[in-house]
Scaffold this active site. Sequence first.
Site, PDB file in Angstrom:
ATOM      1  N   LEU A  92       0.810  -1.212   0.000  1.00 52.43           N
ATOM      2  CA  LEU A  92       0.000   0.000   0.000  1.00 52.43           C
ATOM      3  C   LEU A  92       0.843   1.261   0.000  1.00 52.43           C
ATOM      4  O   LEU A  92       0.447   2.286  -0.536  1.00 52.43           O
ATOM      5  CB  LEU A  92      -0.932   0.009   1.214  1.00 52.43           C
ATOM      6  CG  LEU A  92      -1.976  -1.115   1.284  1.00 52.43           C
ATOM      7  CD1 LEU A  92      -2.705  -1.070   2.612  1.00 52.43           C
ATOM      8  CD2 LEU A  92      -2.945  -1.012   0.130  1.00 52.43           C
ATOM      9  N   ASP A 147       2.787  13.780  15.354  1.00 53.33           N
ATOM     10  CA  ASP A 147       2.776  13.906  13.893  1.00 53.33           C
ATOM     11  C   ASP A 147       1.345  13.929  13.369  1.00 53.33           C
ATOM     12  O   ASP A 147       0.990  13.177  12.458  1.00 53.33           O
ATOM     13  CB  ASP A 147       3.569  12.769  13.255  1.00 53.33           C
ATOM     14  CG  ASP A 147       4.041  13.117  11.841  1.00 53.33           C
ATOM     15  OD1 ASP A 147       4.204  14.316  11.549  1.00 53.33           O
ATOM     16  OD2 ASP A 147       4.249  12.187  11.036  1.00 53.33           O
TER      17      ASP A 147
END
Length: 353
Positions: free
Chosen positions: A101, A224
């Site tokens: 992916l 993040d």
Amino acid sequence: RVRPRTPGPATVPPRPAAPRLLQPPVRAAPAQPCRSPARRLQGGGRCPARSRKQVRARWPAVPRPAWLAGTGGPGRRADGSLSAAGQKKELQELYLLGPQLGSGGFGTVFSGTRLSDGSPVAIKHVARESVLQWDERPDGSRVPMEIVLMEKVGSGCRSIIQLLDWFELPDSFVLVLERPERSQDLLQLLQQQEFLSEEAARWLFCQVLEAVRHCTACGVLHRDIKPENLLVDPESGDLKLIDFGCGTFLQERAFTQFAGTRTYCPPEWICQGRYHGHAATIWSLGVLLYVMVCGCLPFEDDREILLGELIFRPQVSPECRHLIRWCLAQHPAADRPQLDQIFRHPWVWAGCL
């Protein structure tokens, strides 16, 4: 107009229905463009973008990665329990590996399916040399901090991706994560639509707030938060925070090492080389909300972060602008809000009243 009501910070009441996130917004040319299209939404940093989800009902034949061979070492469950070598089935006996992916500096993500019930999963392979932080178990073993953090936040919040299982290999670790089939990351959604309506942005932002509150309660700092690390189901509007590879434990004292994405870092890190976890998180939430409603980053480099000048689309409401400016205040202790104050902000509550 918002009714004068001051709810407590503990809960956000359920909303009747999610907005249609894929409905293209009405676009009007801004008085002054935010950023050049080529650089829109692209942010440098130590945590690159992660997987791009492409759901397939049947997995085509894919090359067998070298790390998949001989995965029958000590197995560890997402609850932290450790089984002796040979007591747990090998990875390939439990999960079917699908196509890759995506990949980044901290791992490669594959689609997969759980053989016991056919549930879709994401299989993340992380090489030992790419692990930034380690945590030591009571038995003396060392595991990546990402696994420890995901175990700590593993229940109680549906807006955080769940760690289902993990394996330790001779030279790497494998994390098995839930994979919402219809989801795509928020960056993809923004690139398709340019920006979100305030209704859609509010719906997603409230879920991010809930995820941050749960992380905080568990003593976890994600570090993040950005569109690439938010999976969104375009039909239901459900959101999940992913990728704790830059995360760490919360602490009251200042951090002196930066981890995350540079264009989301607060000005105190640039000026002083230190930051506090709560204040830096609030700053990143302000950047995120700006990106959702404006379709571009508010600041592209350190100079712009320190300058702090914000240019909004004319259609952005005064309430939304106020919240963004508040989160992006230059002085963290004196001017930036606390998380519970954001929950009580009129723009956040406008869709709930």
